[in-house]
Design a protein around this motif. Sequence first.
Motif, PDB file in Angstrom:
ATOM      1  N   TYR A 200       6.775   2.802  -8.482  1.00 44.49           N
ATOM      2  CA  TYR A 200       5.415   3.300  -8.294  1.00 44.49           C
ATOM      3  C   TYR A 200       4.742   2.478  -7.196  1.00 44.49           C
ATOM      4  N   ARG A 201       3.654   2.998  -6.680  1.00 44.40           N
ATOM      5  CA  ARG A 201       2.885   2.206  -5.710  1.00 44.40           C
ATOM      6  C   ARG A 201       1.401   2.266  -6.057  1.00 44.40           C
ATOM      7  N   ASP A 202       0.717   1.193  -5.726  1.00 45.25           N
ATOM      8  CA  ASP A 202      -0.728   1.136  -5.932  1.00 45.25           C
ATOM      9  C   ASP A 202      -1.325   0.092  -5.008  1.00 45.25           C
ATOM     10  N   PRO A 203      -2.658   0.013  -4.924  1.00 46.73           N
ATOM     11  CA  PRO A 203      -3.317  -0.916  -4.005  1.00 46.73           C
ATOM     12  C   PRO A 203      -3.781  -2.204  -4.668  1.00 46.73           C
ATOM     13  N   TRP A 204      -3.370  -2.459  -5.915  1.00 51.05           N
ATOM     14  CA  TRP A 204      -3.929  -3.578  -6.667  1.00 51.05           C
ATOM     15  C   TRP A 204      -3.283  -4.898  -6.280  1.00 51.05           C
ATOM     16  N   VAL A 205      -4.101  -5.937  -6.152  1.00 49.14           N
ATOM     17  CA  VAL A 205      -3.607  -7.269  -5.774  1.00 49.14           C
ATOM     18  C   VAL A 205      -4.201  -8.298  -6.736  1.00 49.14           C
ATOM     19  N   TRP A 206      -3.455  -9.378  -6.954  1.00 48.61           N
ATOM     20  CA  TRP A 206      -3.902 -10.443  -7.844  1.00 48.61           C
ATOM     21  C   TRP A 206      -4.706 -11.481  -7.077  1.00 48.61           C
TER      22      TRP A 206
END
Length: 324
Positions: A200-206
């Motif tokens: 999957y892909r998403d734009p979330w970053v830690w």
Amino acid sequence: MNFITTMEKIFHLILLLPGLCSLCTSLPQHRFVLVQTPKTWLEAQSYCRSKCVDLATIDDLGEMTTALTVVEGRYDDAVWIGLRKGNLKKWHWSLSDKDFYKEGERDYLHWGRTNAHNCGSQKDGKLFTTSCDTLLYSVCFDGEKPVGEQHVLSTEKLMWRVARDYCRRRHTDLASVRNKEETQRILELVAGMRVWIGLYRDPWVWSDKTYSSLRFWNADQSVYTSNVKTCVALLKSESGRWGERSCGKAQPFLCSCPLVRSFFKVRITSQSSVLELNKPEVLDEILKQLQLELGIVNTTDGFSVRWTKQPDGRVLIKEPDGGS
């Protein structure tokens, strides 16, 4: 002698011996600390960076269980973690265990066709971007099974997120495709069908910029929603599953802190020969003064001091010269 007056005289003579303090700052493990004072996401990030390491990064389902234990029963609505929406979508594998992947295996992506969709399927040994709402069979990975039997075909047509949750409940997770051998194994298992895998892909970053592909969204959360920058919180209404919130909302938050303990030896001189220093109420008063000396003014923020008992159950031991 008045109890409070006596305690004030004792506290005046408290001596911390820093040479006997053991502080192991090099340990790589981290623990989670719930700070119950509501702050915006950016304020929480600043606080965690000043007091600990950063807002919490959660690496795998084991750590997610730990985080849920830490916050259980201690918040009313939502708790910030260190995940925030960024600008670029990146591909990840749902199975987040770091030790599962050798060098380069996370990036073993042999595409057949790509488009704007955010979930990954496999057909004829190639990867395809597919709408996450499509109903497909799926391939689960089961780490408890022997090598060669770890890939399991689920013949119920499900959307990607539902398939992922199914695989997590029944096995380990949706299958990752790390190398040629796994590509071939899945190809033989599915006999030409298009199936969901854990891509999957998403734009979330830690917040701390480390890598973790774990996502624990609530059932209604889209893999990719809008261009509005939002932040992520554990939601009480969803039993701790994640949801988006406006980053400017003030709420409790979870910090990642070093798993270290500092040990201090305390020497106390009493001007009262009748005061029993091991009485619980006396020890409690001394702890309050120690917390003030160490700058710990709010124990609900997860930082505290406590006594270490001796083998015989006592906390303070009287020295031959009359000290304790």
